[in-house]
Design a protein around this motif. Structure first.
Motif, PDB file in Angstrom:
ATOM      1  N   PRO A 162     -74.945 -15.235 -10.654  1.00 17.02           N
ATOM      2  CA  PRO A 162     -73.764 -15.470  -9.804  1.00 17.02           C
ATOM      3  C   PRO A 162     -73.948 -14.847  -8.431  1.00 17.02           C
ATOM      4  O   PRO A 162     -74.663 -13.852  -8.282  1.00 17.02           O
ATOM      5  N   LYS A 163     -73.292 -15.416  -7.431  1.00 17.81           N
ATOM      6  CA  LYS A 163     -73.503 -14.975  -6.053  1.00 17.81           C
ATOM      7  C   LYS A 163     -73.141 -13.511  -5.855  1.00 17.81           C
ATOM      8  O   LYS A 163     -73.834 -12.787  -5.119  1.00 17.81           O
ATOM      9  N   ASN A 164     -72.092 -13.034  -6.505  1.00 18.16           N
ATOM     10  CA  ASN A 164     -71.668 -11.653  -6.298  1.00 18.16           C
ATOM     11  C   ASN A 164     -72.629 -10.636  -6.902  1.00 18.16           C
ATOM     12  O   ASN A 164     -72.521  -9.439  -6.636  1.00 18.16           O
ATOM     13  N   LEU A 165     -73.593 -11.114  -7.703  1.00 17.49           N
ATOM     14  CA  LEU A 165     -74.589 -10.219  -8.307  1.00 17.49           C
ATOM     15  C   LEU A 165     -75.996 -10.479  -7.787  1.00 17.49           C
ATOM     16  O   LEU A 165     -76.954  -9.873  -8.266  1.00 17.49           O
ATOM     17  N   ALA A 166     -76.121 -11.376  -6.815  1.00 16.04           N
ATOM     18  CA  ALA A 166     -77.456 -11.810  -6.371  1.00 16.04           C
ATOM     19  C   ALA A 166     -78.328 -10.647  -5.930  1.00 16.04           C
ATOM     20  O   ALA A 166     -79.513 -10.566  -6.275  1.00 16.04           O
ATOM     21  N   PHE A 167     -77.774  -9.706  -5.158  1.00 16.81           N
ATOM     22  CA  PHE A 167     -78.589  -8.610  -4.642  1.00 16.81           C
ATOM     23  C   PHE A 167     -78.994  -7.613  -5.727  1.00 16.81           C
ATOM     24  O   PHE A 167     -79.907  -6.818  -5.516  1.00 16.81           O
ATOM     25  N   ASP A 168     -78.321  -7.662  -6.874  1.00 17.02           N
ATOM     26  CA  ASP A 168     -78.749  -6.816  -7.988  1.00 17.02           C
ATOM     27  C   ASP A 168     -80.148  -7.184  -8.462  1.00 17.02           C
ATOM     28  O   ASP A 168     -80.832  -6.364  -9.087  1.00 17.02           O
ATOM     29  N   TYR A 169     -80.563  -8.410  -8.177  1.00 11.02           N
ATOM     30  CA  TYR A 169     -81.860  -8.901  -8.648  1.00 11.02           C
ATOM     31  C   TYR A 169     -82.955  -8.753  -7.592  1.00 11.02           C
ATOM     32  O   TYR A 169     -84.112  -9.099  -7.842  1.00 11.02           O
ATOM     33  N   VAL A 170     -82.597  -8.237  -6.433  1.00 13.32           N
ATOM     34  CA  VAL A 170     -83.566  -8.026  -5.352  1.00 13.32           C
ATOM     35  C   VAL A 170     -84.102  -6.606  -5.425  1.00 13.32           C
ATOM     36  O   VAL A 170     -83.334  -5.645  -5.513  1.00 13.32           O
ATOM     37  N   PHE A 171     -85.443  -6.467  -5.375  1.00 16.84           N
ATOM     38  CA  PHE A 171     -86.030  -5.137  -5.285  1.00 16.84           C
ATOM     39  C   PHE A 171     -86.223  -4.740  -3.830  1.00 16.84           C
ATOM     40  O   PHE A 171     -85.992  -3.598  -3.446  1.00 16.84           O
ATOM     41  N   GLY A 172     -86.672  -5.697  -3.022  1.00 22.71           N
ATOM     42  CA  GLY A 172     -86.903  -5.371  -1.618  1.00 22.71           C
ATOM     43  C   GLY A 172     -87.363  -6.575  -0.826  1.00 22.71           C
ATOM     44  O   GLY A 172     -87.260  -7.727  -1.275  1.00 22.71           O
ATOM     45  N   TYR A 173     -87.901  -6.296   0.368  1.00 24.06           N
ATOM     46  CA  TYR A 173     -88.263  -7.354   1.317  1.00 24.06           C
ATOM     47  C   TYR A 173     -89.621  -7.051   1.952  1.00 24.06           C
ATOM     48  O   TYR A 173     -90.018  -5.899   2.111  1.00 24.06           O
ATOM     49  N   THR A 174     -90.302  -8.117   2.334  1.00 26.76           N
ATOM     50  CA  THR A 174     -91.532  -7.976   3.095  1.00 26.76           C
ATOM     51  C   THR A 174     -91.601  -9.118   4.105  1.00 26.76           C
ATOM     52  O   THR A 174     -90.669  -9.915   4.242  1.00 26.76           O
ATOM     53  N   ILE A 175     -92.705  -9.171   4.857  1.00 28.74           N
ATOM     54  CA  ILE A 175     -92.923 -10.223   5.842  1.00 28.74           C
ATOM     55  C   ILE A 175     -93.980 -11.182   5.305  1.00 28.74           C
ATOM     56  O   ILE A 175     -94.946 -10.751   4.668  1.00 28.74           O
ATOM     57  N   LYS A 286     -99.077 -12.259  15.041  1.00 27.82           N
ATOM     58  CA  LYS A 286     -98.286 -11.088  14.657  1.00 27.82           C
ATOM     59  C   LYS A 286     -96.867 -11.534  14.347  1.00 27.82           C
ATOM     60  O   LYS A 286     -96.214 -12.164  15.174  1.00 27.82           O
ATOM     61  N   VAL A 287     -96.412 -11.214  13.137  1.00 30.65           N
ATOM     62  CA  VAL A 287     -95.040 -11.515  12.740  1.00 30.65           C
ATOM     63  C   VAL A 287     -94.305 -10.193  12.558  1.00 30.65           C
ATOM     64  O   VAL A 287     -94.725  -9.362  11.742  1.00 30.65           O
ATOM     65  N   SER A 288     -93.229 -10.008  13.301  1.00 31.23           N
ATOM     66  CA  SER A 288     -92.468  -8.755  13.241  1.00 31.23           C
ATOM     67  C   SER A 288     -91.052  -9.022  12.764  1.00 31.23           C
ATOM     68  O   SER A 288     -90.390  -9.955  13.238  1.00 31.23           O
ATOM     69  N   ILE A 289     -90.588  -8.199  11.831  1.00 29.72           N
ATOM     70  CA  ILE A 289     -89.200  -8.244  11.378  1.00 29.72           C
ATOM     71  C   ILE A 289     -88.660  -6.824  11.418  1.00 29.72           C
ATOM     72  O   ILE A 289     -89.268  -5.905  10.855  1.00 29.72           O
ATOM     73  N   GLU A 290     -87.530  -6.664  12.094  1.00 25.56           N
ATOM     74  CA  GLU A 290     -87.003  -5.316  12.262  1.00 25.56           C
ATOM     75  C   GLU A 290     -86.711  -4.685  10.898  1.00 25.56           C
ATOM     76  O   GLU A 290     -86.253  -5.344   9.964  1.00 25.56           O
ATOM     77  N   GLY A 291     -87.039  -3.413  10.797  1.00 26.36           N
ATOM     78  CA  GLY A 291     -86.821  -2.681   9.562  1.00 26.36           C
ATOM     79  C   GLY A 291     -87.972  -2.769   8.586  1.00 26.36           C
ATOM     80  O   GLY A 291     -88.017  -2.014   7.617  1.00 26.36           O
ATOM     81  N   ILE A 292     -88.903  -3.693   8.835  1.00 28.35           N
ATOM     82  CA  ILE A 292     -90.053  -3.838   7.936  1.00 28.35           C
ATOM     83  C   ILE A 292     -91.351  -3.467   8.643  1.00 28.35           C
ATOM     84  O   ILE A 292     -92.127  -2.645   8.161  1.00 28.35           O
ATOM     85  N   GLY A 293     -91.601  -4.062   9.805  1.00 28.72           N
ATOM     86  CA  GLY A 293     -92.826  -3.768  10.541  1.00 28.72           C
ATOM     87  C   GLY A 293     -93.429  -5.020  11.126  1.00 28.72           C
ATOM     88  O   GLY A 293     -92.713  -5.980  11.442  1.00 28.72           O
ATOM     89  N   THR A 294     -94.744  -5.033  11.253  1.00 25.59           N
ATOM     90  CA  THR A 294     -95.459  -6.167  11.842  1.00 25.59           C
ATOM     91  C   THR A 294     -96.652  -6.540  10.970  1.00 25.59           C
ATOM     92  O   THR A 294     -97.472  -5.692  10.626  1.00 25.59           O
ATOM     93  N   LEU A 295     -96.727  -7.803  10.627  1.00 28.21           N
ATOM     94  CA  LEU A 295     -97.826  -8.382   9.858  1.00 28.21           C
ATOM     95  C   LEU A 295     -98.815  -8.984  10.859  1.00 28.21           C
ATOM     96  O   LEU A 295     -98.448  -9.835  11.663  1.00 28.21           O
ATOM     97  N   VAL A 296    -100.077  -8.534  10.800  1.00 25.29           N
ATOM     98  CA  VAL A 296    -101.078  -8.944  11.788  1.00 25.29           C
ATOM     99  C   VAL A 296    -102.264  -9.585  11.082  1.00 25.29           C
ATOM    100  O   VAL A 296    -102.827  -9.008  10.145  1.00 25.29           O
ATOM    101  N   ASN A 297    -102.646 -10.770  11.551  1.00 24.75           N
ATOM    102  CA  ASN A 297    -103.829 -11.449  11.011  1.00 24.75           C
ATOM    103  C   ASN A 297    -104.588 -12.155  12.123  1.00 24.75           C
ATOM    104  O   ASN A 297    -103.980 -12.761  13.016  1.00 24.75           O
ATOM    105  N   SER A 298    -105.899 -12.081  12.056  1.00 28.89           N
ATOM    106  CA  SER A 298    -106.763 -12.843  12.965  1.00 28.89           C
ATOM    107  C   SER A 298    -107.396 -13.980  12.181  1.00 28.89           C
ATOM    108  O   SER A 298    -107.425 -13.967  10.945  1.00 28.89           O
ATOM    109  N   PHE A 299    -107.946 -14.955  12.906  1.00 26.10           N
ATOM    110  CA  PHE A 299    -108.507 -16.152  12.282  1.00 26.10           C
ATOM    111  C   PHE A 299    -109.929 -16.378  12.752  1.00 26.10           C
ATOM    112  O   PHE A 299    -110.256 -16.127  13.909  1.00 26.10           O
ATOM    113  N   GLU A 300    -110.755 -16.839  11.822  1.00 26.59           N
ATOM    114  CA  GLU A 300    -112.134 -17.152  12.192  1.00 26.59           C
ATOM    115  C   GLU A 300    -112.601 -18.385  11.434  1.00 26.59           C
ATOM    116  O   GLU A 300    -112.010 -18.792  10.448  1.00 26.59           O
TER     117      GLU A 300
END
Length: 300
Positions: A162-175, A286-300
């Motif tokens: 149910p929507k009112n319990l949705a965040f109970d099932y979240v552990f955390g977030y990443t980028i 570089k992908v940045s999300i406030e509160g998490i940090g910055t994900l950096v990858n180069s390509f070859e």
């Protein structure tokens, strides 16, 4: 708490970032040597099934290391580790949501964002890490594109949530960067192959526990290619919120600890530019999300 996964001296590990240091605590080593707890998880996914108790156990291990005779023995500089994705291998495909930002839907030639959620998946073999150099896949695509996204990490098993319990099932977030071969998408008339090339789902650098990001619907998402800002959006503009996604997906699919949900990308992808600008060898994203940090990858 910011948790990362890593490899050190050929051993896999995980632990929280050391406060005010560019270093990580090796909580497995702390538990093994100091025997602080009766038992402790061997992996992040195993640990998150215990919810916030896992976070508290981790904090106890860190305190024990800080109070030990040689705290430095239990922490490693970021320069000495190999970064891994926070969840190095998901147990099922990565769950992805398409066209969840109205302006992105428009730049992808849709008249408007779809009313219902659009869900596709990426293979677990697509997972890559922060600071990892990724293949450009020039042998199979000439239209490799970027999509910076907030990723939700599920912490406990749930069905028909149910929507009112949705965040109970979240552990955390990443980028995440939902790297996509646009030409393969068009050729195969579906998303899976064009979304599942090796290295096409870098995630990181950290898994941030949900207590540090109480409102995931008000975070800036910025993607840069070679330091040029391409995407500059906010999760406030999602058509379907994190809660909505958890409710709808769990109505049809059982969510489990370690599942990852990519929540969609703001406008500004390479395909949406005029003319389109796809990734090429030598590019750095570089992908940045406030509160998490910055994900950096180069390509070859």
């Amino acid at each position: 708490m910011k948790i990362l996964s890593f490899r050190y001296n050929d051993q896999l590990g995980f632990g929280p970032k050391v406060k005010k240091e560019e270093a990580v605590w090796d909580v497995l080593a702390i538990q093994e040597e100091l025997q602080v707890l009766p038992s402790y998880a061997k992996t992040i996914v195993e640990g998150m099934t215990n919810g916030f108790e896992f976070v508290e156990q981790t904090r106890k291990l860190v305190r024990a290391a800080e109070e030990s005779e040689n705290p430095a023995h239990f922490k490693y500089s970021f320069n000495d580790i190999e970064w891994l994705a926070p969840i190095p291998r998901t147990t099922k495909n990565i769950i992805c949501v398409g066209k969840n930002y109205n302006e992105h839907a428009k730049e992808m030639s849709a008249a408007e964002a779809p009313e219902d959620i659009v869900v596709f998946t990426k293979a677990p073999t697509a997972i890559a890490a922060d600071e990892q150099t990724l293949p450009i896949h020039a042998n199979v695509t000439s239209q490799l594109d970027y999509e910076g996204e907030l990723a939700v990490v599920i912490g406990k098993k749930g069905k028909d949530i149910p929507k009112n319990l949705a965040f109970d099932y979240v552990f955390g977030y990443t980028i995440a960067n939902d790297i996509t071969a646009r030409d393969l998408q068009g050729k195969h008339k579906q998303f899976f192959l064009g979304k599942s090339l090796d290295g096409s789902c870098p995630m990181g650098p950290y898994l941030v526990t949900k207590d540090e990001l109480p409102n995931p619907q008000n975070l800036t998402v910025v993607t840069k290619v070679n330091d040029e800002v391409r995407q500059n959006g906010t999760t406030l503009d999602m058509m379907h919120t994190v809660e909505d996604l958890i409710v709808e997906i769990s109505r049809l699919v059982t969510l489990e600890p370690g599942d990852v949900i990519l929540t969609g990308t703001p406008a500004g992808v390479g395909k949406g530019m005029n003319p389109p600008q796809y990734l090429k060898a030598g590019d750095v994203v570089k992908v940045s999300i406030e509160g998490i940090g910055t994900l950096v990858n180069s390509f070859e």
